[in-house]
Design a protein around this motif. Structure first.
Motif, PDB file in Angstrom:
ATOM      1  N   VAL A 133     -42.152  31.561  21.656  1.00 23.11           N
ATOM      2  CA  VAL A 133     -43.589  31.302  21.132  1.00 23.11           C
ATOM      3  C   VAL A 133     -44.040  29.990  21.398  1.00 23.11           C
ATOM      4  O   VAL A 133     -45.274  30.087  22.103  1.00 23.11           O
ATOM      5  CB  VAL A 133     -43.397  31.373  19.620  1.00 23.11           C
ATOM      6  CG1 VAL A 133     -44.680  30.944  18.997  1.00 23.11           C
ATOM      7  CG2 VAL A 133     -42.957  32.532  19.209  1.00 23.11           C
ATOM      8  N   ALA A 134     -43.498  28.745  21.543  1.00 21.88           N
ATOM      9  CA  ALA A 134     -43.924  27.650  22.314  1.00 21.88           C
ATOM     10  C   ALA A 134     -44.355  27.865  23.595  1.00 21.88           C
ATOM     11  O   ALA A 134     -45.432  27.148  24.001  1.00 21.88           O
ATOM     12  CB  ALA A 134     -42.870  26.767  21.869  1.00 21.88           C
ATOM     13  N   LEU A 135     -43.610  28.455  24.422  1.00 20.31           N
ATOM     14  CA  LEU A 135     -43.822  28.646  25.696  1.00 20.31           C
ATOM     15  C   LEU A 135     -45.106  29.352  26.063  1.00 20.31           C
ATOM     16  O   LEU A 135     -45.933  28.959  26.886  1.00 20.31           O
ATOM     17  CB  LEU A 135     -42.621  29.440  26.548  1.00 20.31           C
ATOM     18  CG  LEU A 135     -42.977  29.609  27.915  1.00 20.31           C
ATOM     19  CD1 LEU A 135     -43.158  28.446  28.810  1.00 20.31           C
ATOM     20  CD2 LEU A 135     -41.638  30.838  28.380  1.00 20.31           C
ATOM     21  N   TYR A 136     -45.333  30.406  25.422  1.00 24.03           N
ATOM     22  CA  TYR A 136     -46.412  31.312  25.444  1.00 24.03           C
ATOM     23  C   TYR A 136     -47.756  30.562  25.086  1.00 24.03           C
ATOM     24  O   TYR A 136     -48.830  30.856  25.471  1.00 24.03           O
ATOM     25  CB  TYR A 136     -46.420  32.751  24.915  1.00 24.03           C
ATOM     26  CG  TYR A 136     -45.903  33.627  25.871  1.00 24.03           C
ATOM     27  CD1 TYR A 136     -46.570  34.196  27.026  1.00 24.03           C
ATOM     28  CD2 TYR A 136     -44.349  33.949  25.961  1.00 24.03           C
ATOM     29  CE1 TYR A 136     -46.013  34.876  27.793  1.00 24.03           C
ATOM     30  CE2 TYR A 136     -43.738  34.791  26.910  1.00 24.03           C
ATOM     31  CZ  TYR A 136     -44.747  35.299  27.930  1.00 24.03           C
ATOM     32  OH  TYR A 136     -44.134  36.075  28.915  1.00 24.03           O
ATOM     33  N   LEU A 137     -47.475  29.865  23.809  1.00 25.60           N
ATOM     34  CA  LEU A 137     -48.842  28.927  23.647  1.00 25.60           C
ATOM     35  C   LEU A 137     -49.217  28.074  24.644  1.00 25.60           C
ATOM     36  O   LEU A 137     -50.310  27.694  24.942  1.00 25.60           O
ATOM     37  CB  LEU A 137     -48.118  28.026  22.419  1.00 25.60           C
ATOM     38  CG  LEU A 137     -48.364  28.848  21.185  1.00 25.60           C
ATOM     39  CD1 LEU A 137     -47.812  27.832  20.071  1.00 25.60           C
ATOM     40  CD2 LEU A 137     -49.654  29.669  20.705  1.00 25.60           C
ATOM     41  N   SER A 138     -47.809  27.381  25.381  1.00 28.94           N
ATOM     42  CA  SER A 138     -48.393  26.518  26.541  1.00 28.94           C
ATOM     43  C   SER A 138     -49.045  27.222  27.710  1.00 28.94           C
ATOM     44  O   SER A 138     -49.725  26.969  28.270  1.00 28.94           O
ATOM     45  CB  SER A 138     -47.145  25.882  26.924  1.00 28.94           C
ATOM     46  OG  SER A 138     -46.346  26.695  27.435  1.00 28.94           O
ATOM     47  N   ILE A 139     -48.541  28.419  27.972  1.00 28.24           N
ATOM     48  CA  ILE A 139     -49.392  29.395  28.945  1.00 28.24           C
ATOM     49  C   ILE A 139     -50.689  29.854  28.702  1.00 28.24           C
ATOM     50  O   ILE A 139     -51.455  29.609  29.483  1.00 28.24           O
ATOM     51  CB  ILE A 139     -48.338  30.767  29.186  1.00 28.24           C
ATOM     52  CG1 ILE A 139     -47.156  30.382  29.759  1.00 28.24           C
ATOM     53  CG2 ILE A 139     -49.051  31.609  30.024  1.00 28.24           C
ATOM     54  CD1 ILE A 139     -46.104  31.714  29.830  1.00 28.24           C
ATOM     55  N   LEU A 140     -50.855  29.982  27.277  1.00 25.07           N
ATOM     56  CA  LEU A 140     -52.073  30.156  26.718  1.00 25.07           C
ATOM     57  C   LEU A 140     -53.097  28.675  27.273  1.00 25.07           C
ATOM     58  O   LEU A 140     -54.298  28.891  27.570  1.00 25.07           O
ATOM     59  CB  LEU A 140     -52.410  30.334  25.593  1.00 25.07           C
ATOM     60  CG  LEU A 140     -53.497  30.692  24.517  1.00 25.07           C
ATOM     61  CD1 LEU A 140     -54.537  31.613  25.309  1.00 25.07           C
ATOM     62  CD2 LEU A 140     -53.587  30.873  23.180  1.00 25.07           C
ATOM     63  N   LEU A 141     -52.370  27.608  26.962  1.00 22.94           N
ATOM     64  CA  LEU A 141     -53.355  26.381  27.221  1.00 22.94           C
ATOM     65  C   LEU A 141     -53.498  26.367  28.647  1.00 22.94           C
ATOM     66  O   LEU A 141     -54.843  25.831  29.175  1.00 22.94           O
ATOM     67  CB  LEU A 141     -52.653  25.221  26.844  1.00 22.94           C
ATOM     68  CG  LEU A 141     -52.459  25.037  25.310  1.00 22.94           C
ATOM     69  CD1 LEU A 141     -51.557  23.575  24.943  1.00 22.94           C
ATOM     70  CD2 LEU A 141     -53.745  24.839  24.575  1.00 22.94           C
ATOM     71  N   HIS A 142     -52.678  26.855  29.699  1.00 23.63           N
ATOM     72  CA  HIS A 142     -52.936  26.859  31.110  1.00 23.63           C
ATOM     73  C   HIS A 142     -53.998  27.706  31.338  1.00 23.63           C
ATOM     74  O   HIS A 142     -54.894  27.536  32.105  1.00 23.63           O
ATOM     75  CB  HIS A 142     -51.542  27.572  31.608  1.00 23.63           C
ATOM     76  CG  HIS A 142     -51.811  27.635  33.209  1.00 23.63           C
ATOM     77  ND1 HIS A 142     -51.024  27.137  34.043  1.00 23.63           N
ATOM     78  CD2 HIS A 142     -52.480  28.625  33.731  1.00 23.63           C
ATOM     79  CE1 HIS A 142     -51.052  27.594  35.137  1.00 23.63           C
ATOM     80  NE2 HIS A 142     -52.134  28.485  35.230  1.00 23.63           N
ATOM     81  N   GLU A 143     -53.801  28.976  30.792  1.00 26.00           N
ATOM     82  CA  GLU A 143     -55.220  29.769  30.968  1.00 26.00           C
ATOM     83  C   GLU A 143     -56.541  29.452  30.304  1.00 26.00           C
ATOM     84  O   GLU A 143     -57.674  29.535  30.985  1.00 26.00           O
ATOM     85  CB  GLU A 143     -54.944  31.209  30.332  1.00 26.00           C
ATOM     86  CG  GLU A 143     -53.612  31.843  31.048  1.00 26.00           C
ATOM     87  CD  GLU A 143     -53.656  32.190  32.346  1.00 26.00           C
ATOM     88  OE1 GLU A 143     -54.764  32.570  32.891  1.00 26.00           O
ATOM     89  OE2 GLU A 143     -52.829  31.900  33.085  1.00 26.00           O
TER      90      GLU A 143
END
Length: 249
Positions: free
Chosen positions: A54-64
Motif C-alpha cells: 500500500v505504501a509503495l503504490y502511494l509513492s507510485i501515485l506521487l510519482h505520477e
C-alpha cells in the motif's frame, strides 16, 4: 498502458486517478515476494507485506502526480492517471515541444528519488524492527524505480527524455520516438534475460520470475506502441512538408 477497464479512486481537479484491476494481481505477487523480509517482529509477515505494498503504490501515485503537476504547469490537460499492475501511467493531452516533453518525463524519477531520500532519513529514527524493514524496503524500491525509469527506452520516463532530445536535435519528433522504441525492446529482453538467468529454477524464486516476466512484457508492449506512434508521427511530418498544391479559382 495495459488494456482494460479501470475504476475511479479519487479526483485531483480535472484529473481522475483510476486503478486497473491488474493492480490486485500486482499486490498479491508483491506481498508474497516481500513478506519473508518482514519476519523479524510480532506483526504477521503477510500483513507487513500488505502495508508495504500500500505504501509503495502511494509513492507510485506521487510519482505520477509529479507528471501531472509538470504538465499542468505547461498548460496541458491531464484527464487521467491509471495505476496498474506494473506501476502507473499519466495521460497527457498534447505537447508544447521537446523541452516540455523532457521536463514532464523527468520529474517522475526525481519524485521517486526524493521519496527514497526522505524515507531513508526517517528510517534512521525508527526503533521497531518491522517498521524499519518496511521503510528500508520502501526507500530502496523507490530508488530502484527512479534509476530504472531513467533507462533510455520507451515507455520508460528516460525514453521520453531521450526521445525529446532526438526531437530537439533533428527537428523531427519521430526520430527520437523510433530510436527509443527499439531501445525499449532491448531493455525488455535484458530484463527477461536477467530474471531467467539469475533466478529461474531457484527455490522460492517464482514470484520474482513472474514479476520480471510481467515487467518485460509491459516494456515490450509499450515499445511496440511507441514504434506505432513513430510511424504516425512520420506520416504527420511528411504531410507538413508536402506543399499544398490546391489553387484558388
Amino acid at each position: 498502458m495495459i488494456a482494460g477497464r479501470s475504476f475511479d479512486l479519487v479526483r485531483w481537479g480535472s484529473t481522475r486517478v483510476t486503478a486497473h484491476p491488474s493492480l490486485l494481481l500486482a499486490a498479491v505477487v508483491l506481498v508474497v515476494l516481500f513478506a519473508p523480509r518482514f519476519d523479524q517482529g510480532p506483526l504477521d509477515p503477510y500483513v507487513a507485506g500488505l502495508v508495504f505494498v500500500v505504501a509503495l503504490y502511494l509513492s507510485i501515485l506521487l510519482h505520477e502526480l509529479a507528471h501531472v503537476a509538470a504538465a499542468r504547469a505547461w498548460g496541458l490537460a491531464v484527464p487521467r492517471v491509471v495505476l496498474h499492475l506494473l506501476g502507473g501511467h499519466t495521460e497527457i493531452v498534447g505537447t508544447r515541444g521537446p523541452a516540455q516533453a523532457a521536463v514532464t518525463a523527468l520529474v517522475g524519477p526525481l519524485a521517486s528519488a526524493g521519496i527514497a531520500a526522505a524515507v531513508f532519513a526517517v528510517v534512521a529514527t525508527v526503533e521497531d524492527a518491522t517498521t524499519a524493514q518496511i521503510l528500508w524496503s520502501l526507500a530502496w524500491v523507490n530508488l530502484l524505480l527512479a534509476v530504472f525509469n531513467l533507462l533510455p527506452g520507451l515507455p520508460l520516463d528516460g525514453g521520453h527524455v531521450v526521445a525529446a532530445l532526438g526531437w530537439a536535435l533533428t527537428g523531427r519528433r519521430s526520430s527520437g520516438t523510433s530510436a527509443t522504441a527499439w531501445i525499449g525492446r532491448g531493455t525488455a529482453l535484458g530484463v527477461l534475460a536477467l530474471v531467467v538467468g539469475f533466478r529461474f529454477g531457484e527455490p522460492g524464486a517464482l514470484p520474482e520470475v513472474v514479476l520480471g516476466a510481467l515487467v518485460a512484457a509491459f516494456l515490450w508492449t509499450g515499445a511496440g506502441r511507441a514504434d506505432a506512434l513513430a510511424t504516425a508521427q512520420r506520416a504527420d511530418e511528411q504531410h507538413e512538408r508536402t506543399p499544398d498544391d490546391r489553387s484558388t479559382p
